[in-house]
Scaffold this motif. Sequence first.
Motif, PDB file in Angstrom:
ATOM      1  N   PRO A 242      55.610  56.052  73.734  1.00 16.75           N
ATOM      2  CA  PRO A 242      55.806  57.268  74.488  1.00 16.75           C
ATOM      3  C   PRO A 242      54.516  58.039  74.673  1.00 16.75           C
ATOM      4  O   PRO A 242      53.588  57.934  73.883  1.00 16.75           O
ATOM      5  CB  PRO A 242      56.795  58.057  73.617  1.00 16.75           C
ATOM      6  N   ALA A 243      54.476  58.806  75.753  1.00 14.04           N
ATOM      7  CA  ALA A 243      53.300  59.635  75.999  1.00 14.04           C
ATOM      8  C   ALA A 243      53.328  60.827  75.064  1.00 14.04           C
ATOM      9  O   ALA A 243      54.369  61.383  74.776  1.00 14.04           O
ATOM     10  CB  ALA A 243      53.293  60.119  77.450  1.00 14.04           C
ATOM     11  N   PRO A 244      52.197  61.251  74.567  1.00 13.99           N
ATOM     12  CA  PRO A 244      52.163  62.402  73.683  1.00 13.99           C
ATOM     13  C   PRO A 244      52.469  63.672  74.442  1.00 13.99           C
ATOM     14  O   PRO A 244      52.168  63.795  75.614  1.00 13.99           O
ATOM     15  CB  PRO A 244      50.706  62.406  73.156  1.00 13.99           C
ATOM     16  N   ALA A 245      53.076  64.611  73.753  1.00 13.75           N
ATOM     17  CA  ALA A 245      53.410  65.867  74.399  1.00 13.75           C
ATOM     18  C   ALA A 245      52.145  66.652  74.695  1.00 13.75           C
ATOM     19  O   ALA A 245      51.286  66.802  73.848  1.00 13.75           O
ATOM     20  CB  ALA A 245      54.325  66.680  73.482  1.00 13.75           C
ATOM     21  N   GLY A 246      52.069  67.199  75.911  1.00 16.27           N
ATOM     22  CA  GLY A 246      50.910  67.997  76.262  1.00 16.27           C
ATOM     23  C   GLY A 246      49.738  67.139  76.646  1.00 16.27           C
ATOM     24  O   GLY A 246      49.742  65.923  76.566  1.00 16.27           O
ATOM     25  N   PRO A 247      48.648  67.790  77.062  1.00 15.97           N
ATOM     26  CA  PRO A 247      47.487  67.069  77.549  1.00 15.97           C
ATOM     27  C   PRO A 247      46.620  66.484  76.470  1.00 15.97           C
ATOM     28  O   PRO A 247      45.748  65.697  76.745  1.00 15.97           O
ATOM     29  CB  PRO A 247      46.722  68.152  78.320  1.00 15.97           C
ATOM     30  N   GLY A 248      46.824  66.840  75.227  1.00 18.59           N
ATOM     31  CA  GLY A 248      46.008  66.261  74.160  1.00 18.59           C
ATOM     32  C   GLY A 248      44.878  67.183  73.781  1.00 18.59           C
ATOM     33  O   GLY A 248      44.458  68.052  74.532  1.00 18.59           O
ATOM     34  N   PRO A 249      44.286  67.004  72.603  1.00 17.68           N
ATOM     35  CA  PRO A 249      43.276  67.904  72.088  1.00 17.68           C
ATOM     36  C   PRO A 249      42.017  67.933  72.920  1.00 17.68           C
ATOM     37  O   PRO A 249      41.280  68.905  72.894  1.00 17.68           O
ATOM     38  CB  PRO A 249      43.002  67.365  70.671  1.00 17.68           C
ATOM     39  N   HIS A 250      41.688  66.870  73.627  1.00 16.55           N
ATOM     40  CA  HIS A 250      40.428  66.831  74.367  1.00 16.55           C
ATOM     41  C   HIS A 250      40.670  66.717  75.850  1.00 16.55           C
ATOM     42  O   HIS A 250      39.865  66.162  76.586  1.00 16.55           O
ATOM     43  CB  HIS A 250      39.558  65.683  73.872  1.00 16.55           C
ATOM     44  N   ALA A 251      41.798  67.288  76.329  1.00 18.87           N
ATOM     45  CA  ALA A 251      42.160  67.120  77.727  1.00 18.87           C
ATOM     46  C   ALA A 251      41.140  67.721  78.664  1.00 18.87           C
ATOM     47  O   ALA A 251      40.886  67.207  79.738  1.00 18.87           O
ATOM     48  CB  ALA A 251      43.540  67.752  77.975  1.00 18.87           C
ATOM     49  N   ASP A 271      23.091  65.633  82.643  1.00 17.08           N
ATOM     50  CA  ASP A 271      24.388  66.288  82.744  1.00 17.08           C
ATOM     51  C   ASP A 271      25.467  65.348  82.212  1.00 17.08           C
ATOM     52  O   ASP A 271      25.323  64.131  82.244  1.00 17.08           O
ATOM     53  CB  ASP A 271      24.711  66.689  84.185  1.00 17.08           C
ATOM     54  N   LEU A 272      26.538  65.935  81.708  1.00 16.50           N
ATOM     55  CA  LEU A 272      27.649  65.175  81.140  1.00 16.50           C
ATOM     56  C   LEU A 272      28.954  65.754  81.655  1.00 16.50           C
ATOM     57  O   LEU A 272      29.133  66.972  81.706  1.00 16.50           O
ATOM     58  CB  LEU A 272      27.609  65.218  79.610  1.00 16.50           C
ATOM     59  N   ASP A 273      29.845  64.855  82.053  1.00 15.93           N
ATOM     60  CA  ASP A 273      31.160  65.258  82.549  1.00 15.93           C
ATOM     61  C   ASP A 273      32.227  64.515  81.755  1.00 15.93           C
ATOM     62  O   ASP A 273      32.137  63.291  81.571  1.00 15.93           O
ATOM     63  CB  ASP A 273      31.292  64.935  84.039  1.00 15.93           C
ATOM     64  N   ALA A 274      33.212  65.260  81.264  1.00 19.65           N
ATOM     65  CA  ALA A 274      34.306  64.659  80.486  1.00 19.65           C
ATOM     66  C   ALA A 274      35.621  65.246  80.972  1.00 19.65           C
ATOM     67  O   ALA A 274      35.768  66.469  81.007  1.00 19.65           O
ATOM     68  CB  ALA A 274      34.113  64.938  78.995  1.00 19.65           C
ATOM     69  N   ARG A 275      36.552  64.382  81.346  1.00 22.51           N
ATOM     70  CA  ARG A 275      37.822  64.875  81.873  1.00 22.51           C
ATOM     71  C   ARG A 275      38.899  63.806  81.803  1.00 22.51           C
ATOM     72  O   ARG A 275      38.613  62.617  81.652  1.00 22.51           O
ATOM     73  CB  ARG A 275      37.659  65.334  83.317  1.00 22.51           C
ATOM     74  N   ARG A 276      40.161  64.257  81.927  1.00 26.04           N
ATOM     75  CA  ARG A 276      41.272  63.331  82.012  1.00 26.04           C
ATOM     76  C   ARG A 276      41.249  62.625  83.355  1.00 26.04           C
ATOM     77  O   ARG A 276      40.855  63.189  84.384  1.00 26.04           O
ATOM     78  CB  ARG A 276      42.602  64.086  81.850  1.00 26.04           C
ATOM     79  N   ARG A 277      41.699  61.365  83.360  1.00 30.68           N
ATOM     80  CA  ARG A 277      41.807  60.593  84.593  1.00 30.68           C
ATOM     81  C   ARG A 277      43.227  60.704  85.143  1.00 30.68           C
ATOM     82  O   ARG A 277      44.203  60.728  84.387  1.00 30.68           O
ATOM     83  CB  ARG A 277      41.467  59.124  84.319  1.00 30.68           C
ATOM     84  N   LEU A 278      43.334  60.797  86.457  1.00 28.96           N
ATOM     85  CA  LEU A 278      44.651  60.941  87.069  1.00 28.96           C
ATOM     86  C   LEU A 278      45.547  59.752  86.753  1.00 28.96           C
ATOM     87  O   LEU A 278      46.752  59.890  86.560  1.00 28.96           O
ATOM     88  CB  LEU A 278      44.511  61.101  88.587  1.00 28.96           C
ATOM     89  N   GLY A 279      44.972  58.560  86.708  1.00 25.18           N
ATOM     90  CA  GLY A 279      45.761  57.377  86.422  1.00 25.18           C
ATOM     91  C   GLY A 279      46.075  57.192  84.953  1.00 25.18           C
ATOM     92  O   GLY A 279      46.771  56.250  84.587  1.00 25.18           O
ATOM     93  N   GLY A 280      45.565  58.084  84.105  1.00 32.75           N
ATOM     94  CA  GLY A 280      45.813  57.981  82.673  1.00 32.75           C
ATOM     95  C   GLY A 280      44.539  57.733  81.896  1.00 32.75           C
ATOM     96  O   GLY A 280      43.631  57.032  82.360  1.00 32.75           O
ATOM     97  N   GLY A 281      44.452  58.306  80.738  1.00 34.79           N
ATOM     98  CA  GLY A 281      43.285  58.105  79.905  1.00 34.79           C
ATOM     99  C   GLY A 281      42.244  59.194  80.108  1.00 34.79           C
ATOM    100  O   GLY A 281      42.497  60.255  80.687  1.00 34.79           O
ATOM    101  N   PHE A 282      41.038  58.888  79.669  1.00 36.89           N
ATOM    102  CA  PHE A 282      39.961  59.874  79.638  1.00 36.89           C
ATOM    103  C   PHE A 282      38.670  59.218  80.106  1.00 36.89           C
ATOM    104  O   PHE A 282      38.472  58.011  79.943  1.00 36.89           O
ATOM    105  CB  PHE A 282      39.795  60.401  78.204  1.00 36.89           C
ATOM    106  N   ARG A 283      37.797  60.030  80.697  1.00 33.47           N
ATOM    107  CA  ARG A 283      36.511  59.512  81.167  1.00 33.47           C
ATOM    108  C   ARG A 283      35.388  60.434  80.697  1.00 33.47           C
ATOM    109  O   ARG A 283      35.472  61.650  80.829  1.00 33.47           O
ATOM    110  CB  ARG A 283      36.479  59.457  82.693  1.00 33.47           C
ATOM    111  N   VAL A 284      34.339  59.816  80.156  1.00 31.73           N
ATOM    112  CA  VAL A 284      33.121  60.533  79.799  1.00 31.73           C
ATOM    113  C   VAL A 284      31.972  59.874  80.547  1.00 31.73           C
ATOM    114  O   VAL A 284      31.775  58.662  80.452  1.00 31.73           O
ATOM    115  CB  VAL A 284      32.857  60.491  78.276  1.00 31.73           C
TER     116      VAL A 284
END
Length: 293
Positions: A242-251, A271-284
Amino acid sequence: MGEYDVVTAALAVACAAVLGLTVALLRTRRRWRTAVGERGWLLERERESAAEAAIAAERDRIARELHDIVSHNVSLMVVQASAAREVLGTMPDEAATALRAVEDAGRGAMTDLRHLLGLLAPAQDGTDSDPGPAGDPGADLVRTPLTPQPGLDRLGPLVDRISFAGLPVEVRISGAPRPLPQGIDVTAYRIVQEALTNALRHGDGGKAEVTVRYADHALRVEILNTGPSVLTGTTPAHGEGPAPAGPGPHAEGTGRGLLGLRERVAVYGGDLDARRRLGGGFRVRARIPLDRP
């Protein structure tokens, strides 16, 4: 007017002129002393401000190093200890392997911490000056010559540890690898370490991809990991559970570790960019110039 009167008047004028010049000289000297004193006070204040800024910058650097060392190794220890607990009664061999990984992570943390403390207060021979108390489980790590901080040449062992802990990692190298300035090399390693540690800690299955690109004028580092979809709140097809509730600690990419990474990268004009990906997961994603003077 007689000749005597003329001489007397001339002497009076000369005395008045000398007295006036003396007074002017004394005033000028007093102003000069005052100006020199004020300038010395300003220079002293500037030196104090520069020293305070240097201390604050060093404190921040040490805090970032401690965070990177402790966060990464403790996360690995927690994951492996949890795995060992789950299979302790049914698969003792797998539990023993997981416990050895916990021990290795703990020893790695102790080595890195001793290295950091050794840089702060090294012995004259360049080795760790603290022999540790009797019975210290890390006593076999002492008296180790100080070595450079980790760089991209240690990316392989890092990926192996993360993969063994349960997060498969694929690494891609683009361009011709070449020696990097030590600060940039350490920063690139810490970016990968922090991103993979966050993915391992907060992820729910899936995998991660690390791409290091050696461009002509910059070093580019990107870490992608799979996870719950932002749009649907469900895991992608390759994920399970199951998906965790909410966006997560580092959303939003504002964790203490990521803030420290942004500061590291900014030092080198990157420069550094860190964000959630629309398709799922995270990108740094980070870009660090290599030709900055």
